[in-house]
Write an enzyme that holds these catalytic residues in place. Sequence first.
Site, short mmCIF file in Angstrom:
data_model
loop_
_atom_site.label_atom_id
_atom_site.label_comp_id
_atom_site.label_asym_id
_atom_site.label_seq_id
_atom_site.Cartn_x
_atom_site.Cartn_y
_atom_site.Cartn_z
N HIS A 100 72.68 -3.48 83.14
CA HIS A 100 74.08 -3.15 82.82
C HIS A 100 74.39 -3.92 81.53
O HIS A 100 73.85 -5.02 81.33
CB HIS A 100 75.07 -3.69 83.85
CG HIS A 100 74.90 -3.23 85.26
ND1 HIS A 100 74.01 -3.77 86.13
CD2 HIS A 100 75.59 -2.30 85.96
CE1 HIS A 100 74.12 -3.19 87.31
NE2 HIS A 100 75.08 -2.29 87.25
N ASP A 103 75.11 -7.55 82.12
CA ASP A 103 74.01 -8.45 82.54
C ASP A 103 73.39 -9.14 81.35
O ASP A 103 72.82 -10.22 81.48
CB ASP A 103 72.84 -7.68 83.19
CG ASP A 103 73.27 -6.76 84.28
OD1 ASP A 103 74.24 -7.08 84.97
OD2 ASP A 103 72.61 -5.69 84.44
C1 XUL Z 1 75.54 -1.66 93.58
C2 XUL Z 1 74.41 -1.00 92.88
C3 XUL Z 1 74.40 -1.11 91.40
C4 XUL Z 1 73.90 0.11 90.71
C5 XUL Z 1 74.04 0.08 89.21
O1 XUL Z 1 75.48 -1.56 94.94
O2 XUL Z 1 73.55 -0.44 93.50
O3 XUL Z 1 73.62 -2.21 91.07
O4 XUL Z 1 72.57 0.36 91.00
O5 XUL Z 1 75.33 -0.15 88.80
#
Ligand code: XUL
Length: 434
Positions: A100, A103
């Site tokens: 993300h 991150d």
């Molecule tokens: C949250 C989840 C996230 C997504 C990406 O439960 O799974 O990490 O994979 O935003």
Amino acid sequence: MTDFFKGIAPVQYEGPDSTNPMAFHHYNPDEVIMGKRMEDHLRFAVAYWHSFAWEGGDPFGGQTFERPWHPQDQMAKARVKADAAFEMFDILGQPYFCWHDADIRPEGTDFAESLKNFEEIIAYFEEKMSTRKVKLLWGTANMFSHRRWMSGASTNPDPEVFAYSAATVKTCMDATMKLGGENYVLWGGREGYETLLNTDMGRELDHMGRFLNMVVEYKHKIGFKGQILVEPKPQEPSKHQYDYDAATCYGFLQKYGLENEVKLNLEQGHAILAGHSFEHEIATATALGVLGSIDMNRNDYQSGWDTDQFPNNVPEVALAYYHILKDGGFTQGGTNFDAKLRRQSLDADDLIAAHIGGMDICARGLKAAAAMLEDGGLETALSERYAGWDTAEGKALLNTDLDTIFDKVNAGGIAPAPKSGRQEMLENYVNRFV
Ligand code: XUL
Ligand code: CO
């Protein structure tokens, strides 16, 4: 160079008889299964958020990990974090990673500063990736942690948040494309509600549908060749999330004309939270033609939380891969470890061992799934069970009408005889392979 993983050698395949905890016992990247290398079947990815950004907190206590890249609010530390991440990729040798925006870069004081930080780290990644094999499975925007998103991103009652979200996704899609990412994921953690008392659900769904259409339009505009994926989850953090499960997502995609443009990224723990099994979600997506990729993990079955543990249940994983292989296997998707350490697992070798275990479990599951498919027992049982539909009478039935069928049944030409579903026989069959 950091010294976080100092002394940990690249992980090698040593086979099932090895007792070395820092070796692969089942994941052998070059082993050919059903005509394809294991690495190319599984397409493992490391999740940056769990392995590097998460600090070991839970709802009752804060940070337990002390990493050389803490605190994470400085650019210099973001570079140290990237150095450590790529050192781990070198140790594991997995082909992909995922991130993300939040991150990998510290939040700036405004949009422009956050973007500048983000672009600097993306350029740093690009440099590191140019000398390595590791690739980007997918990028995504974190539109659920910062307080601006507490009432949703594209479904926020405030149009300014919708705008901020759209601009954020544009930057994350640009960065994903720049790094050669093979997918772009949208998980709507706050796209839902805390209470219906303050929520106009119809309006929010329309906004989410328009937002996703904008994402698809932008994908085509910039020529991004990756898959656009949405990730179902029924709740947590929101009381209710609109992308509840695979079937709900498909209905949403159809309503907003996106069923041929957007696929699903399915996660084991999310399937369980929705009251399903992982193979149910995968089978639903393959039946509807929208399986894109998977997030592999497991939940704690007592706590009922999304605990994001590393997988450790071979029979469960085998059935998941069975449906994936039956669908033809991954093309652009892969197996992302959306899984984190327990907060007491403080050490660098815990992080490596967690991934070794996850990769070995998936390898065992894949091998079992391939053996079942090659043996063909389940497929034979299915074709026998549905054989009536392959006869001329069976096929004709679907092209007729109630009156004609009534006449035939009423004339006495049809008297169904119940047949065994053979469930225990089939469970015993599966047990031979796992
Ligand atoms: C949250 C989840 C996230 C997504 C990406 O439960 O799974 O990490 O994979 O935003
Ligand atoms: Co996930």
